[in-house]
Motif scaffolding. Structure first.
Motif, PDB file in Angstrom:
ATOM      1  N   LEU A 260      58.215  56.742  45.324  1.00 52.20           N
ATOM      2  CA  LEU A 260      58.090  55.379  44.809  1.00 52.20           C
ATOM      3  C   LEU A 260      59.431  54.865  44.298  1.00 52.20           C
ATOM      4  CD1 LEU A 260      56.001  53.128  44.222  1.00 52.20           C
ATOM      5  CD2 LEU A 260      55.741  54.103  41.934  1.00 52.20           C
ATOM      6  N   GLN A 261      60.176  55.690  43.614  1.00 53.07           N
ATOM      7  CA  GLN A 261      61.492  55.284  43.130  1.00 53.07           C
ATOM      8  C   GLN A 261      62.401  54.896  44.278  1.00 53.07           C
ATOM      9  OE1 GLN A 261      62.242  58.882  40.861  1.00 53.07           O
ATOM     10  NE2 GLN A 261      62.025  57.797  38.901  1.00 53.07           N
ATOM     11  N   HIS A 262      62.372  55.666  45.341  1.00 53.55           N
ATOM     12  CA  HIS A 262      63.198  55.345  46.508  1.00 53.55           C
ATOM     13  C   HIS A 262      62.751  54.020  47.138  1.00 53.55           C
ATOM     14  CE1 HIS A 262      65.658  55.977  50.079  1.00 53.55           C
ATOM     15  NE2 HIS A 262      64.581  55.715  50.819  1.00 53.55           N
ATOM     16  N   ALA A 263      61.438  53.823  47.253  1.00 49.95           N
ATOM     17  CA  ALA A 263      60.910  52.621  47.896  1.00 49.95           C
ATOM     18  C   ALA A 263      61.259  51.350  47.127  1.00 49.95           C
ATOM     19  CB  ALA A 263      59.393  52.740  48.053  1.00 49.95           C
ATOM     20  N   PHE A 264      61.369  51.449  45.801  1.00 46.71           N
ATOM     21  CA  PHE A 264      61.618  50.265  44.977  1.00 46.71           C
ATOM     22  C   PHE A 264      63.047  50.213  44.450  1.00 46.71           C
ATOM     23  CE2 PHE A 264      57.085  49.999  45.138  1.00 46.71           C
ATOM     24  CZ  PHE A 264      56.779  48.656  44.945  1.00 46.71           C
ATOM     25  N   GLY A 265      63.907  51.111  44.915  1.00 45.04           N
ATOM     26  CA  GLY A 265      65.302  51.082  44.482  1.00 45.04           C
ATOM     27  C   GLY A 265      65.501  51.458  43.031  1.00 45.04           C
ATOM     28  N   LEU A 266      64.639  52.334  42.508  1.00 43.80           N
ATOM     29  CA  LEU A 266      64.752  52.767  41.123  1.00 43.80           C
ATOM     30  C   LEU A 266      65.583  54.042  41.039  1.00 43.80           C
ATOM     31  CD1 LEU A 266      60.996  52.295  40.103  1.00 43.80           C
ATOM     32  CD2 LEU A 266      62.868  50.656  39.829  1.00 43.80           C
ATOM     33  N   LEU A 294      57.840  42.383  29.833  1.00 46.14           N
ATOM     34  CA  LEU A 294      58.560  43.466  30.500  1.00 46.14           C
ATOM     35  C   LEU A 294      59.989  43.644  29.998  1.00 46.14           C
ATOM     36  CD1 LEU A 294      57.248  43.131  34.164  1.00 46.14           C
ATOM     37  CD2 LEU A 294      56.705  44.898  32.494  1.00 46.14           C
ATOM     38  N   PRO A 295      60.785  42.577  29.799  1.00 45.26           N
ATOM     39  CA  PRO A 295      62.131  42.787  29.263  1.00 45.26           C
ATOM     40  C   PRO A 295      62.115  43.456  27.892  1.00 45.26           C
ATOM     41  CG  PRO A 295      61.935  40.580  30.171  1.00 45.26           C
ATOM     42  CD  PRO A 295      60.565  41.153  30.144  1.00 45.26           C
ATOM     43  N   ARG A 296      61.171  43.077  27.049  1.00 43.30           N
ATOM     44  CA  ARG A 296      61.063  43.713  25.735  1.00 43.30           C
ATOM     45  C   ARG A 296      60.820  45.212  25.889  1.00 43.30           C
ATOM     46  NH1 ARG A 296      57.197  40.319  21.622  1.00 43.30           N
ATOM     47  NH2 ARG A 296      57.982  38.191  21.971  1.00 43.30           N
ATOM     48  N   ALA A 297      59.880  45.545  26.797  1.00 44.50           N
ATOM     49  CA  ALA A 297      59.537  46.948  26.981  1.00 44.50           C
ATOM     50  C   ALA A 297      60.709  47.732  27.576  1.00 44.50           C
ATOM     51  CB  ALA A 297      58.308  47.064  27.882  1.00 44.50           C
ATOM     52  N   LEU A 298      61.394  47.160  28.547  1.00 43.15           N
ATOM     53  CA  LEU A 298      62.526  47.840  29.167  1.00 43.15           C
ATOM     54  C   LEU A 298      63.659  48.054  28.169  1.00 43.15           C
ATOM     55  CD1 LEU A 298      62.457  45.986  32.605  1.00 43.15           C
ATOM     56  CD2 LEU A 298      62.187  48.454  32.294  1.00 43.15           C
ATOM     57  N   ASP A 299      63.876  47.069  27.308  1.00 44.10           N
ATOM     58  CA  ASP A 299      64.936  47.204  26.296  1.00 44.10           C
ATOM     59  C   ASP A 299      64.567  48.249  25.242  1.00 44.10           C
ATOM     60  OD1 ASP A 299      66.456  45.278  27.549  1.00 44.10           O
ATOM     61  OD2 ASP A 299      65.757  43.635  26.267  1.00 44.10           O
ATOM     62  N   ALA A 300      63.282  48.338  24.916  1.00 42.93           N
ATOM     63  CA  ALA A 300      62.858  49.242  23.840  1.00 42.93           C
ATOM     64  C   ALA A 300      62.689  50.681  24.301  1.00 42.93           C
ATOM     65  CB  ALA A 300      61.542  48.736  23.229  1.00 42.93           C
ATOM     66  N   HIS A 301      62.491  50.896  25.606  1.00 42.44           N
ATOM     67  CA  HIS A 301      62.184  52.235  26.109  1.00 42.44           C
ATOM     68  C   HIS A 301      63.120  52.578  27.272  1.00 42.44           C
ATOM     69  CE1 HIS A 301      58.456  52.225  23.710  1.00 42.44           C
ATOM     70  NE2 HIS A 301      58.298  50.975  24.120  1.00 42.44           N
ATOM     71  N   PRO A 302      64.197  53.265  27.003  1.00 45.48           N
ATOM     72  CA  PRO A 302      65.213  53.537  28.040  1.00 45.48           C
ATOM     73  C   PRO A 302      64.686  54.328  29.234  1.00 45.48           C
ATOM     74  CG  PRO A 302      66.072  53.984  25.836  1.00 45.48           C
ATOM     75  CD  PRO A 302      64.615  53.752  25.681  1.00 45.48           C
ATOM     76  N   ARG A 303      63.629  55.113  29.060  1.00 38.20           N
ATOM     77  CA  ARG A 303      63.099  55.899  30.183  1.00 38.20           C
ATOM     78  C   ARG A 303      62.147  55.090  31.067  1.00 38.20           C
ATOM     79  NH1 ARG A 303      59.874  60.205  29.675  1.00 38.20           N
ATOM     80  NH2 ARG A 303      58.958  59.494  27.701  1.00 38.20           N
ATOM     81  N   LEU A 304      61.791  53.890  30.637  1.00 35.55           N
ATOM     82  CA  LEU A 304      60.797  53.097  31.362  1.00 35.55           C
ATOM     83  C   LEU A 304      61.396  52.476  32.624  1.00 35.55           C
ATOM     84  CD1 LEU A 304      57.921  51.860  31.422  1.00 35.55           C
ATOM     85  CD2 LEU A 304      58.852  49.920  30.128  1.00 35.55           C
ATOM     86  N   GLN A 305      60.647  52.550  33.708  1.00 39.99           N
ATOM     87  CA  GLN A 305      60.962  51.848  34.945  1.00 39.99           C
ATOM     88  C   GLN A 305      59.748  51.024  35.353  1.00 39.99           C
ATOM     89  OE1 GLN A 305      62.006  54.997  37.703  1.00 39.99           O
ATOM     90  NE2 GLN A 305      64.131  55.084  36.981  1.00 39.99           N
TER      91      GLN A 305
END
Length: 498
Positions: A260-266, A294-305
């Protein structure tokens, strides 16, 4: 609801499906042959072609009129606007169902005609107008927000008898209303979850027809939907290749994450937590809230994709695309729909974000649960019935019985807090594994719904025993014709036409 028809057929029910002959429908039938000609339908003469679906074996009656149904999309044009003649197109479907119920040479009339949503909403009214005896009607409500409301000028073109052109039958707010017509004239009205059945009796969720539904309270029942447990099964899903897994052994899910990471460029990080979005990008599905949370969550949780797939409102599509540019390697977006990618999304993600302002049933969270992807859903409609969450006030250990996380309201703060809460749970491996196991082993197959529908059909046919005793005795199992607007409907399907 082809899944329902297939499940009922497998259970021994006598079922056939009536649907418009959209492009490819007749080609997809084996042993196809014309069984009836209907010269007087709205929109012009049509034919009925009978056959068996090549992929499923389901018995199908296809209503053929290229002028009405030879369209790229069943409901909308290339610009996403409803076809201007939808009143005509779906009135023709309803008239065809009524003709079949009245009896056509070479076609046995069914015991029950089961109509779905506004697209087939005129069926019960037209059968009433034709004085059909010996055939009962059921209308299932999948989404009250879509009612088939059209200008009164269409009344002649759709062959609506004049005595029905009023608020007692088929008119609401000075417009024709196909759904209201069905609600008022069906022998039984069903909807797809217990909680939604209660909600639609209120002004907040009844979409203006709550009082109409209340007037049919004795006929309104809830029969929850189901999912195809074979199609959505990580242990046998061909989309996963050799990375299939089960509730007993979820280790291959790690490999699904890498795919999934490869498919979505993560970024290819094993310690990441992937949150998926997979639904129509609309106001109903809270896409406007998600693009802020989503931006709030991404900023607050560095491991989140984040991996998102969907289409709908162009502004929401653009906002998600911008988010992917803003968080390269951490947010990937696929605008559109791809069936294989949808399966891989559920298999590779850890969490599903599925906010909704109203949700008649909620299929996508159940698909995710099958794959051990824990849903975050709104506390509305069917999600209240299917996502088990003791609540944030309950002791943490109570979550060992949970299958997901629910939140109230439609604010950015509420959605963000639910994401935060879920990520905290994910950091407790033993607890998270218990939630995954609960989700993956929950049974939301069609089996229970089929039993309820079969009982409903039997009850309806039993009511007719005296009037049509010879026919009922000749065919003890109730036969049903399911009038559908499309090959399949789902209240939260990703395609914009749903």
């Amino acid at each position: 609801m082809t899944g329902m028809a297939l499940a009922m057929g497998t259970a021994g029910q006598d079922v056939q499906v009536l649907l418009p002959a959209y492009p490819g429908v007749v080609d997809g039938l084996s042993r196809a042959r014309t069984v009836a000609r209907l010269p007087d339908l709205p929109g012009g003469p049509a034919t009925l072609v009978r056959g068996h679906c090549r992929s499923s074996g389901l018995r199908v009656l296809a209503l053929c009129n290229d002028a009405l149904y030879d369209r790229v999309s069943p409901y909308v044009d290339g610009e996403g606007k409803e076809h201007p003649d939808n009143a005509l197109r779906f009135a023709a479907l309803s008239h065809a169902a009524s003709c079949i119920a009245q009896g056509l040479p070479g076609l046995d009339a069914p015991h029950v005609v089961h109509a779905h949503d506004w697209h087939a909403g005129l069926v019960p009214l037209l059968m009433h107008a034709a004085g059909v005896r010996g055939v009962r009607t059921v209308l299932t409500l999948h989404n009250m927000a879509f009612q088939g409301a059209f200008d009164m000028a269409w009344a002649d073109a759709i062959h609506l008898p004049r005595i029905y052109r009023n608020t007692q039958h088929a008119v609401a707010w000075d417009r024709l209303n196909f759904l209201k017509a069905g609600i008022l004239h069906a022998d039984r009205v069903t909807t797809v979850s217990h909680h939604y059945a209660q909600e639609i009796l209120t002004p907040a969720f009844g979409c203006g027809l709550d009082s109409v539904l209340a007037s049919r309270g004795d006929a309104l029942i809830a029969i929850p939907n189901g999912i195809d447990a074979h199609e959505w099964d990580p242990a046998r899903d061909p989309a996963l290749g050799e990375d299939r897994y089960s509730a007993r052994d979820t280790r291959p899910k790690t490999r699904c994450k890498a795919v999934l990471q490869h498919a979505f460029g993560l970024h290819a990080r094993e310690d990441s937590v992937i949150m998926a979005l997979g639904s129509r990008l609309t106001h109903q599905k809270m896409a406007d809230v998600a693009v802020q949370a989503l931006p709030r969550a991404l900023d607050a949780h560095p491991r989140l994709q984040v991996a998102a797939i969907g289409c709908g409102d162009p502004a929401m599509e653009a906002a998600l695309a911008e988010l992917a540019q803003r968080y390269p390697g951490r947010c990937g977006v696929h605008i559109g729909y791809d069936e294989t990618l949808a399966h891989r999304l559920h298999a590779g993600a850890d969490i599903l974000l599925h906010g909704s302002r109203f949700e008649p049933f909620g299929l996508t969270p159940l698909y995710a649960m099958r794959y051990g992807t824990i849903p975050i859903g709104s506390r509305v409609g069917g999600m209240v019935d299917t996502i088990r969450d003791p609540g944030q006030e309950a002791p943490l250990e109570a979550m060992r019985c949970a299958t997901g996380v629910l939140f109230e309201g439609d604010s950015v703060d509420a959605m963000t807090a639910a994401i935060d809460r879920t990520l905290c749970l994910q950091q407790r491996p033993a607890l998270w594994r218990a939630i995954q196991r609960n989700a993956m082993t929950a049974n939301f197959s069609w089996d229970h719904a089929v039993e309820r529908y079969a009982a409903l059909y039997r009850d309806l046919v039993g009511d007719l025993a005296e009037a049509v005793a010879p026919r009922v005795a000749a065919r003890p199992k109730p036969s049903s014709l399911l009038a559908l607007p499309a090959p399949g409907l789902a209240d939260d399907a990703i395609p914009a036409a749903a």
